[in-house]
Design an enzyme around this catalytic site. Structure first.
Site, short mmCIF file in Angstrom:
data_model
loop_
_atom_site.label_atom_id
_atom_site.label_comp_id
_atom_site.label_asym_id
_atom_site.label_seq_id
_atom_site.Cartn_x
_atom_site.Cartn_y
_atom_site.Cartn_z
N LEU A 81 2.54 -1.17 4.64
CA LEU A 81 2.30 0.27 4.55
C LEU A 81 3.63 0.96 4.26
CD1 LEU A 81 -0.22 0.88 7.48
CD2 LEU A 81 -0.62 -0.02 5.19
N ASP A 82 3.83 1.27 2.98
CA ASP A 82 5.10 1.80 2.52
C ASP A 82 5.32 3.24 2.98
OD1 ASP A 82 7.48 1.83 0.68
OD2 ASP A 82 6.28 3.38 -0.30
N ALA A 83 6.52 3.50 3.52
CA ALA A 83 6.93 4.86 3.91
C ALA A 83 5.91 5.55 4.81
CB ALA A 83 7.19 5.70 2.65
N VAL A 84 5.22 4.78 5.62
CA VAL A 84 4.08 5.32 6.37
C VAL A 84 4.51 6.32 7.44
CG1 VAL A 84 3.97 3.49 8.11
CG2 VAL A 84 1.87 4.66 7.40
N LEU A 115 0.88 -1.15 0.00
CA LEU A 115 0.00 0.00 0.00
C LEU A 115 0.93 1.22 0.00
CD1 LEU A 115 -3.07 0.46 0.05
CD2 LEU A 115 -2.87 0.88 2.49
#
Length: 584
Positions: free
Chosen positions: A236-239, A138
């Protein structure tokens, strides 16, 4: 007539929305969220603190198109390979972004709702999800500057006109934490004049504005689509950068954590077996906060493990690795660590802050350069360029030592790293290139101009199959890793939440004890992390005298509790009182 009482789910959702959007009607917005997500307000809450995994769970990290065969969708090629060659080793496949994209090998998404035609179709993803658990990315912090949303932003129409975070170029943004050296703001000419959009990573990756509830609704629709297609694990990418606020570091802000709790609430009510993993490549203490109170991430990446383990094996000194692990809290039930040593990105250096000295870090960096690695930088708050990550394949990273350079112990050192990763508390995740011992792809770096391409080799399937079926180091690594993984999957003491204690065995031997949740199996993992033989006495381990102790790797029995044991360079023991059969 009185309104019906709010369900427990509605009450919790409203609580999150009131924090995030205090000026809106949280009740109405909660109803919209539930409708968008297709959730009945009366949906039962899943039992908290459940371990939705066991010792058999092993993750494979791969791009959808890493394996290519002519006239075959790459996702199908991957699916066939994993099903035929890794079915006894892998439970979960992390498919890195498989969407249409404009840069960063997928992490600059143009369309979140479609599969890149060059990789396959949604039906191929769903077919993979029938045989394995699938984790999807995501990419929630930003999207492509070539996306429809951004084109609409420039044209001043929705959806998109209000979706991106804008900032005043004259504002004080000096405290903003950056993972890159590019300017934070990008000047954009729009129908409504010049605007400045926030770009944490690159000017092709424009940050989304979650202060706008419309953006949240878009992502709820996106997540629901992924769930409907069979995806159950979400990265959760780079969240950590999700919520911005000028005048602050704009990383790890309270509203970021609140948003993760909201997404977790929605996802686990839709699918109680779903898992959320936060990708937060930041110092260890900050990273740990993403567990929340077992109500944020189910798993967090153990980002300090790759640099510390690689440093241990090339320096021949495990003190920093040991001291870090001794300070790590055991994960609560229902949460655990994701243990990896290599990934599609480089070896992050921020997680070494406070763990390695500047001199030790410089030593590690110079050694990795000697082994063909590249160094990517970021801009500090003072405007300096500082090393951010090492870009190198794991096979080459472990090709020698700091003091002697490349040597004959590359394979043994490589397997020692895998054996540590497999035995530690947490769930192991193997990058596909680690399974093959893929070397640095310098030609790809020259072609793309991106340092990260060094560890993103594309394999022709016929070429790979040939190498895996002939006497090459690729075959040797693949066979040895599959065997070791299958041994691990059968041992209850390697459950991700089983007890772990680090042992004091000096700085040349790295050792720890694991015990199964039912306390029936005890297991001592002992590693020689140097290029010289190292000895120890079994009496140091306090083996229970009434139990039979066997090395799970070699099947050698250890009956003399006072025996002196010598481990050859990078040799390791998995000494257990009960051996479980290899999981089929």
């Amino acid at each position: 007539m009185d309104a019906a009482p709010l369900s427990h789910l509605e009450q919790r959702l409203i609580g999150h929305l009131q924090v995030l959007y205090p000026h809106l009607d949280a009740g109405e917005m909660a109803r919209n969220c539930l409708a968008t997500f297709g959730l009945d307000p009366k949906t039962e809450s899943p039992q908290p603190h459940r371990n939705i995994w066991d010792q058999s769970d092993i993750m494979l990290i791969t791009y959808a198109d890493t394996l290519r065969r002519e006239n075959e969708p790459p996702i199908n090629t991957l699916h066939h390979f994993v099903k035929t060659e890794l079915a006894q080793c892998i439970s979960t496949v992390h498919l890195l972004p498989f969407f249409p994209y404009s840069s960063d090998d997928g992490f600059s998404v143009m369309d979140y709702t479609s599969v890149n035609p060059s990789a396959g179709k949604w039906r191929d993803i769903s077919a993979l999800a029938q045989d394995f658990k699938v984790m999807g990315d995501l990419v929630i912090n930003h999207c492509s500057s070539r996306s429809m949303w951004f084109e609409n932003f420039k044209a001043g129409v929705e959806p998109g006109a209000s979706y991106f975070y804008e900032a005043d170029p004259n504002a004080d943004l000096s405290n903003v934490v950056r993972p890159r050296t590019s300017p934070l703001l990008r000047e954009v000419q729009t129908k409504n004049g010049t605007k400045y959009v926030w770009c944490t990573f690159s000017h092709d990756q424009v940050d989304l504005n979650f202060e706008n509830p419309k953006v949240l609704m878009e992502f709820l629709r996106i997540i629901r689509l992924y769930l409907e297609k069979g995806i159950r694990w979400f990265r959760l990418d780079a969240v950590a950068f999700l919520w911005k606020s000028p005048g602050t570091p704009s990383i790890n802000l309270p509203n970021t954590h609140e948003m993760i709790r909201l997404l977790r609430l929605m996802i686990e009510h839709y699918a109680p077996d779903a898992v959320i993993i936060t990708e937060t490549n930041i110092p260890n203490r900050e990273n740990l906060t993403y567990f929340g109170n077992a109500n944020e991430a189910h798993l967090i990446y153990n980002f300090s493990l790759p640099p510390l383990l690689i440093n241990t094996l090339v320096s021949g000194d495990c003190d920093h690795l040991k001291n870090w692990l001794m300070r790590m809290p055991p994960a609560q039930q229902g949460t655990t660590y994701l243990n990896f040593v290599a990934s599609h990105d480089g070896v992050g250096l921020r997680p070494t802050e406070g763990l390695l000295s500047e001199w030790e870090l410089d030593n590690l960096i110079s050694t990795m350069k000697r082994f063909g690695g590249k160094i990517s930088s970021r801009t500090t708050l003072t405007g300096e360029a500082k090393p951010y990550e090492i870009n190198i394949s794991l096979w080459d990273a472990l090709s020698g030592s700091v003091s002697k350079g490349p040597d004959q112990w590359q394979f043994a050192r490589f397997m020692c790293a895998a054996a540590v990763q497999l035995a530690l508390e947490g769930l192991p995740a193997f990058y596909i290139h680690s399974l093959f011992g893929t070397e640095n792809d310098c030609a790809r770096v020259d072609n793309t101009g991106q340092f990260r391409s060094i560890n993103r080799h594309i394999w022709d399937m016929d070429d790979l199959e040939h190498k895996l079926n002939t006497p090459t180091h690729h075959q040797k690594v693949f066979q040895a890793l599959r065997n070791l993984i299958q041994i691990r999957r059968a041992q209850p003491a390697f459950h991700p939440n089983a007890t772990q204690y680090i042992l004091h065995t000096g700085n040349k031997l790295f050792a720890f004890w694991r015990q199964s949740l039912d306390r029936r199996q005890s297991l001592f993992a002992i590693y020689n992390i140097t290029d010289e033989p190292q000895s120890f006495n079994l009496a140091e381990l306090n083996l229970i005298a009434t139990d039979d102790w066997t090395d799970l790797v070699t099947d050698q029995k250890y009956e003399d509790r006072l025996a002196q044991v010598t481990l050859m360079p990078y040799q390791f023991l998995w000494l257990a009182n009960k051996k479980s059969k290899t999981k089929q």
